[in-house]
Write a protein that holds these residues in place. Structure first.
Motif, PDB file in Angstrom:
ATOM      1  N   MET A 210       0.815  -1.218   0.000  1.00 49.34           N
ATOM      2  CA  MET A 210       0.000   0.000   0.000  1.00 49.34           C
ATOM      3  C   MET A 210       0.850   1.270   0.000  1.00 49.34           C
ATOM      4  O   MET A 210       0.476   2.276  -0.605  1.00 49.34           O
ATOM      5  CB  MET A 210      -0.894   0.016   1.246  1.00 49.34           C
ATOM      6  CG  MET A 210      -1.974  -1.023   1.276  1.00 49.34           C
ATOM      7  SD  MET A 210      -2.829  -0.959   2.884  1.00 49.34           S
ATOM      8  CE  MET A 210      -3.687  -2.530   2.872  1.00 49.34           C
ATOM      9  N   VAL A 211       1.975   1.243   0.687  1.00 52.56           N
ATOM     10  CA  VAL A 211       2.761   2.469   0.888  1.00 52.56           C
ATOM     11  C   VAL A 211       3.988   2.543  -0.008  1.00 52.56           C
ATOM     12  O   VAL A 211       4.757   3.514   0.082  1.00 52.56           O
ATOM     13  CB  VAL A 211       3.196   2.589   2.364  1.00 52.56           C
ATOM     14  CG1 VAL A 211       1.987   2.576   3.290  1.00 52.56           C
ATOM     15  CG2 VAL A 211       4.185   1.483   2.756  1.00 52.56           C
ATOM     16  N   ALA A 212       4.194   1.568  -0.879  1.00 50.71           N
ATOM     17  CA  ALA A 212       5.456   1.456  -1.616  1.00 50.71           C
ATOM     18  C   ALA A 212       5.788   2.704  -2.429  1.00 50.71           C
ATOM     19  O   ALA A 212       6.963   3.074  -2.552  1.00 50.71           O
ATOM     20  CB  ALA A 212       5.423   0.229  -2.525  1.00 50.71           C
ATOM     21  N   GLU A 213       4.786   3.377  -3.004  1.00 50.00           N
ATOM     22  CA  GLU A 213       5.061   4.526  -3.849  1.00 50.00           C
ATOM     23  C   GLU A 213       5.451   5.751  -3.053  1.00 50.00           C
ATOM     24  O   GLU A 213       6.212   6.596  -3.546  1.00 50.00           O
ATOM     25  CB  GLU A 213       3.837   4.847  -4.711  1.00 50.00           C
ATOM     26  CG  GLU A 213       3.536   3.806  -5.779  1.00 50.00           C
ATOM     27  CD  GLU A 213       2.434   4.242  -6.706  1.00 50.00           C
ATOM     28  OE1 GLU A 213       1.972   5.403  -6.582  1.00 50.00           O
ATOM     29  OE2 GLU A 213       2.018   3.437  -7.554  1.00 50.00           O
ATOM     30  N   PHE A 266       1.492  -5.708  14.746  1.00 51.45           N
ATOM     31  CA  PHE A 266       2.848  -5.400  14.313  1.00 51.45           C
ATOM     32  C   PHE A 266       3.024  -3.891  14.302  1.00 51.45           C
ATOM     33  O   PHE A 266       2.054  -3.134  14.148  1.00 51.45           O
ATOM     34  CB  PHE A 266       3.180  -6.016  12.945  1.00 51.45           C
ATOM     35  CG  PHE A 266       2.344  -5.528  11.796  1.00 51.45           C
ATOM     36  CD1 PHE A 266       2.719  -4.428  11.046  1.00 51.45           C
ATOM     37  CD2 PHE A 266       1.176  -6.198  11.441  1.00 51.45           C
ATOM     38  CE1 PHE A 266       1.953  -3.990   9.973  1.00 51.45           C
ATOM     39  CE2 PHE A 266       0.401  -5.779  10.370  1.00 51.45           C
ATOM     40  CZ  PHE A 266       0.791  -4.672   9.634  1.00 51.45           C
ATOM     41  N   ILE A 267       4.245  -3.462  14.536  1.00 51.77           N
ATOM     42  CA  ILE A 267       4.607  -2.039  14.531  1.00 51.77           C
ATOM     43  C   ILE A 267       5.416  -1.790  13.269  1.00 51.77           C
ATOM     44  O   ILE A 267       6.492  -2.365  13.096  1.00 51.77           O
ATOM     45  CB  ILE A 267       5.454  -1.668  15.762  1.00 51.77           C
ATOM     46  CG1 ILE A 267       4.799  -2.125  17.055  1.00 51.77           C
ATOM     47  CG2 ILE A 267       5.716  -0.152  15.790  1.00 51.77           C
ATOM     48  CD1 ILE A 267       5.721  -2.047  18.273  1.00 51.77           C
ATOM     49  N   ILE A 268       4.916  -0.948  12.386  1.00 47.76           N
ATOM     50  CA  ILE A 268       5.643  -0.632  11.168  1.00 47.76           C
ATOM     51  C   ILE A 268       5.986   0.852  11.172  1.00 47.76           C
ATOM     52  O   ILE A 268       5.149   1.700  11.474  1.00 47.76           O
ATOM     53  CB  ILE A 268       4.845  -1.022   9.904  1.00 47.76           C
ATOM     54  CG1 ILE A 268       5.704  -0.893   8.651  1.00 47.76           C
ATOM     55  CG2 ILE A 268       3.529  -0.265   9.782  1.00 47.76           C
ATOM     56  CD1 ILE A 268       5.112  -1.560   7.420  1.00 47.76           C
ATOM     57  N   THR A 269       7.249   1.145  10.899  1.00 48.52           N
ATOM     58  CA  THR A 269       7.736   2.522  10.879  1.00 48.52           C
ATOM     59  C   THR A 269       8.105   2.884   9.456  1.00 48.52           C
ATOM     60  O   THR A 269       8.830   2.148   8.777  1.00 48.52           O
ATOM     61  CB  THR A 269       8.957   2.683  11.802  1.00 48.52           C
ATOM     62  OG1 THR A 269       8.632   2.225  13.111  1.00 48.52           O
ATOM     63  CG2 THR A 269       9.374   4.150  11.876  1.00 48.52           C
ATOM     64  N   LEU A 270       7.620   4.036   8.995  1.00 51.56           N
ATOM     65  CA  LEU A 270       7.755   4.457   7.610  1.00 51.56           C
ATOM     66  C   LEU A 270       8.406   5.833   7.537  1.00 51.56           C
ATOM     67  O   LEU A 270       8.318   6.626   8.483  1.00 51.56           O
ATOM     68  CB  LEU A 270       6.379   4.531   6.939  1.00 51.56           C
ATOM     69  CG  LEU A 270       5.458   3.323   7.099  1.00 51.56           C
ATOM     70  CD1 LEU A 270       4.062   3.677   6.590  1.00 51.56           C
ATOM     71  CD2 LEU A 270       6.016   2.118   6.363  1.00 51.56           C
ATOM     72  N   ARG A 271       9.026   6.103   6.408  1.00 52.21           N
ATOM     73  CA  ARG A 271       9.537   7.454   6.120  1.00 52.21           C
ATOM     74  C   ARG A 271       9.022   7.900   4.753  1.00 52.21           C
ATOM     75  O   ARG A 271       9.160   7.170   3.761  1.00 52.21           O
ATOM     76  CB  ARG A 271      11.054   7.490   6.131  1.00 52.21           C
ATOM     77  CG  ARG A 271      11.622   8.891   5.704  1.00 52.21           C
ATOM     78  CD  ARG A 271      13.127   8.937   5.804  1.00 52.21           C
ATOM     79  NE  ARG A 271      13.535   8.996   7.203  1.00 52.21           N
ATOM     80  CZ  ARG A 271      14.621   8.396   7.692  1.00 52.21           C
ATOM     81  NH1 ARG A 271      15.374   7.660   6.905  1.00 52.21           N
ATOM     82  NH2 ARG A 271      14.932   8.527   8.951  1.00 52.21           N
ATOM     83  N   LYS A 272       8.425   9.080   4.707  1.00 53.81           N
ATOM     84  CA  LYS A 272       7.902   9.588   3.458  1.00 53.81           C
ATOM     85  C   LYS A 272       9.042   9.942   2.511  1.00 53.81           C
ATOM     86  O   LYS A 272      10.018  10.603   2.900  1.00 53.81           O
ATOM     87  CB  LYS A 272       7.025  10.826   3.709  1.00 53.81           C
ATOM     88  CG  LYS A 272       6.360  11.368   2.452  1.00 53.81           C
ATOM     89  CD  LYS A 272       5.432  12.532   2.777  1.00 53.81           C
ATOM     90  CE  LYS A 272       4.824  13.112   1.503  1.00 53.81           C
ATOM     91  NZ  LYS A 272       3.885  14.214   1.803  1.00 53.81           N
ATOM     92  N   LYS A 273       8.918   9.492   1.262  1.00 53.38           N
ATOM     93  CA  LYS A 273       9.948   9.751   0.278  1.00 53.38           C
ATOM     94  C   LYS A 273      10.008  11.234  -0.078  1.00 53.38           C
ATOM     95  O   LYS A 273       8.981  11.911  -0.130  1.00 53.38           O
ATOM     96  CB  LYS A 273       9.708   8.909  -0.969  1.00 53.38           C
ATOM     97  CG  LYS A 273       9.812   7.417  -0.739  1.00 53.38           C
ATOM     98  CD  LYS A 273       9.517   6.627  -1.999  1.00 53.38           C
ATOM     99  CE  LYS A 273       9.606   5.127  -1.743  1.00 53.38           C
ATOM    100  NZ  LYS A 273       9.316   4.314  -2.933  1.00 53.38           N
ATOM    101  N   SER A 274      11.192  11.726  -0.320  1.00 49.75           N
ATOM    102  CA  SER A 274      11.350  13.130  -0.703  1.00 49.75           C
ATOM    103  C   SER A 274      10.910  13.325  -2.138  1.00 49.75           C
ATOM    104  O   SER A 274      11.072  12.427  -2.964  1.00 49.75           O
ATOM    105  CB  SER A 274      12.811  13.547  -0.544  1.00 49.75           C
ATOM    106  OG  SER A 274      13.227  13.405   0.792  1.00 49.75           O
TER     107      SER A 274
END
Length: 274
Positions: A210-213, A266-274
């Motif tokens: 879902m968040v790959a892009e 589950f704990i998932i940590t994400l960073r928004k792409k620049s």
């Protein structure tokens, strides 16, 4: 603080949590497993926060995490659709004198774009499966992404479709609990304080897709994989030595396969792409 001109219509899930808000803190405040879960989630969150971060919290509940994060020097805008939960949160924020650090607003998952005037935020936070109350998680995450600055981070705690502990309950004859996540693609009915609502389950792999892009995945941890789920609240008192051993093992293997994907959460940590 801000509030809508008139209360929003609660979904069945929000209505259930509003009913639960009257006793939520008293019921769960002394649960050792919940204390362990909160400590794990908070450690996974603050690890990625810059000093003085602006945080958007979804499904903030009674404000336990918002107040904790404010106490760490951050500013939190807490949102929830549950009127009862927000009322409890407001009372706690005022009692703590934290109004300069914690604001709150009634908001639906489907209307996050209405928060754009409050952004951009440095971090997005959602604890204990609140995001499982939507059947359109990709849309929610897309809306939330717009509210984050480039390089901003997110900590999401989500309920997966398989939990090792629950499956093992088959051997105790607790079939309803053991099988409640199976065949759940269309959502399954959950009940809180006698009020039913629909709950959807999402695997780590599905969330990654879902968040790959828009996001990079920074970390993934299983939560309550070896430690039992918090509804087995008597376990730490009945078997304290075993409970401590399970804690140590889970802390060691939380990010390893297969443990990171077969817990109660589950704990998932994400960073928004620049």
């Amino acid at each position: 603080m801000s509030r809508p001109a008139s209360p929003l219509t609660e979904t069945p899930a929000a209505a259930a949590f509003s009913r639960q808000s009257a006793h939520f803190d008293s019921t769960y405040g002394s649960n050792d497993i919940i204390a362990y879960k909160r400590a794990r989630v908070r450690a996974a969150t603050v690890r990625w926060l810059r000093p003085g971060s602006r945080i958007l919290e979804l499904n903030a509940g009674t404000g336990e995490d918002a107040l904790y994060l404010a106490g760490q020097g951050h500013r939190v805008h807490a949102t929830d659709l549950s009127t009862g939960m927000l009322e409890a949160l407001g009372r706690k924020v005022r009692a703590a004198g934290a109004g300069d650090s914690v604001t709150w607003e009634q908001c639906s998952f489907e209307a996050l774009d209405g928060l754009q005037h409050r952004g951009p935020f440095d971090h997005l936070f959602s604890n204990f499966g609140g995001l499982n109350c939507t059947g359109d998680l990709p849309s929610v995450l897309r809306q939330a992404s717009v509210l984050l600055r480039p390089g901003g981070t997110a900590t999401l705690v989500i309920i997966p479709p398989f939990c090792l502990w629950e499956t093992l309950l088959l051997f105790k004859g607790e079939f309803r609990t053991a099988l409640r996540r199976f065949f759940s693609h269309g959502g399954r009915t959950a009940t809180i304080d006698g009020l039913p609502f629909t709950c959807w389950y999402y695997s780590p792999r599905a969330v990654r897709r879902m968040v790959a892009e828009e996001f990079d995945v920074l970390d993934l941890e299983g939560l309550c994989t070896l430690v039992p789920p918090s509804y087995r609240e008597r376990f730490p008192q009945r078997w304290p030595r075993l409970y401590r051993i399970l804690q140590r093992l889970e802390d060691r293997f939380k990010s390893s396969r297969p443990w990171r994907g077969i817990g109660d959460y589950f704990i998932i940590t994400l960073r928004k792409k620049s």
